[in-house]
Design an enzyme around this catalytic site. Structure first.
Site, short mmCIF file in Angstrom:
data_model
loop_
_atom_site.label_atom_id
_atom_site.label_comp_id
_atom_site.label_asym_id
_atom_site.label_seq_id
_atom_site.Cartn_x
_atom_site.Cartn_y
_atom_site.Cartn_z
N CYS A 265 -8.56 -5.50 -18.46
CA CYS A 265 -9.67 -4.40 -18.02
C CYS A 265 -8.76 -2.99 -17.85
O CYS A 265 -9.43 -2.16 -17.76
CB CYS A 265 -10.11 -4.61 -16.61
SG CYS A 265 -8.76 -4.67 -15.26
N CYS B 242 -9.32 -5.55 -8.85
CA CYS B 242 -9.12 -4.62 -9.84
C CYS B 242 -8.40 -3.26 -9.16
O CYS B 242 -9.18 -2.67 -8.48
CB CYS B 242 -10.48 -4.28 -10.70
SG CYS B 242 -10.00 -3.11 -12.17
N ARG C 76 -11.50 -11.15 -9.28
CA ARG C 76 -10.44 -10.17 -9.91
C ARG C 76 -10.52 -8.98 -9.12
O ARG C 76 -11.49 -8.17 -9.00
CB ARG C 76 -10.98 -9.88 -11.34
CG ARG C 76 -10.23 -8.69 -12.07
CD ARG C 76 -10.74 -8.49 -13.55
NE ARG C 76 -12.06 -8.41 -13.52
CZ ARG C 76 -12.65 -6.99 -13.71
NH1 ARG C 76 -11.86 -6.07 -13.61
NH2 ARG C 76 -13.94 -6.94 -13.80
N CYS D 231 0.81 -1.07 0.02
CA CYS D 231 0.10 0.00 -0.15
C CYS D 231 0.81 1.23 -0.03
O CYS D 231 1.73 1.31 0.96
CB CYS D 231 -1.00 -0.06 1.18
SG CYS D 231 -1.92 1.53 1.19
N HIS E 298 -8.59 3.75 -0.33
CA HIS E 298 -9.16 3.14 -1.39
C HIS E 298 -8.13 2.67 -2.51
O HIS E 298 -7.33 3.21 -2.77
CB HIS E 298 -9.99 4.18 -2.05
CG HIS E 298 -10.79 3.81 -3.38
ND1 HIS E 298 -11.72 2.99 -3.41
CD2 HIS E 298 -10.31 3.76 -4.72
CE1 HIS E 298 -12.00 2.55 -4.90
NE2 HIS E 298 -11.25 3.27 -5.67
N ASP F 181 -15.24 -12.41 -11.39
CA ASP F 181 -14.92 -12.90 -12.81
C ASP F 181 -13.40 -13.09 -13.01
O ASP F 181 -13.10 -13.00 -14.20
CB ASP F 181 -15.64 -11.94 -13.81
CG ASP F 181 -14.95 -10.66 -13.82
OD1 ASP F 181 -14.06 -10.20 -12.91
OD2 ASP F 181 -15.43 -9.75 -14.54
N HIS G 285 -11.70 -2.29 -6.73
CA HIS G 285 -12.87 -2.93 -6.55
C HIS G 285 -12.53 -4.74 -6.79
O HIS G 285 -11.51 -4.82 -7.49
CB HIS G 285 -14.05 -2.35 -7.60
CG HIS G 285 -14.75 -1.25 -7.12
ND1 HIS G 285 -13.91 -0.17 -7.63
CD2 HIS G 285 -15.64 -0.92 -6.31
CE1 HIS G 285 -14.73 1.02 -7.01
NE2 HIS G 285 -15.46 0.41 -6.25
#
Length: 135
Positions: A65, A119, A117, A47, A102, A109, A105
């Protein structure tokens, strides 16, 4: 490590404007622009807000993606999941469990073995090569 708290002023001083926007205000970096999207290094992603380990590079995969994708966090307590109903959809937001930055997400899938996943925005991550890891 327990919870880490900083004032908003401290966050603004330690993070660059894009990192602050994503980590503290839940924004999203543009797809296919992050430094870790196509990155292939061997090590641990941490992080940017607190240096806590989040993902092992062995769980990273190319989802297409536009953001770095992982099928599992480094440990169950690495992050927290929050229901996100913004933008007219239901998603699961992931935040660092230590500093509550944050990250992105998680979606159902992804590949085996988890089918997930994660992302994640590149600006939320730092990378430590495995050779630099303590034994």
């Amino acid at each position: 490590m327990g919870k880490l708290t900083r004032t908003e002023e401290e966050w603004k001083q330690m993070l660059d404007p894009e990192q602050y926007n994503v980590c503290r205000l839940s924004a999203t970096e543009r797809p296919f622009t992050g430094k870790y999207n196509d990155f292939k290094g061997d090590g641990i992603f941490t992080c940017v807000g607190c240096d806590e380990p989040l993902f092992d590079s062995r769980t990273k995969f190319d989802s297409g993606c536009g953001w770095p994708s992982f099928y599992a966090p480094i440990g169950e307590q690495a992050m927290m999941e929050i229901r996100d109903v913004s933008h007219g959809m239901i998603r699961t937001e992931v935040k660092c469990a230590t500093c509550e930055s944050h990250l992105g997400h998680v979606f159902p899938d992804g590949p085996a073995p988890t089918g997930l996943r994660y992302c994640i925005n590149s600006v939320c991550l730092d990378f430590q090569p495995r050779a630099d890891q303590p034994a």
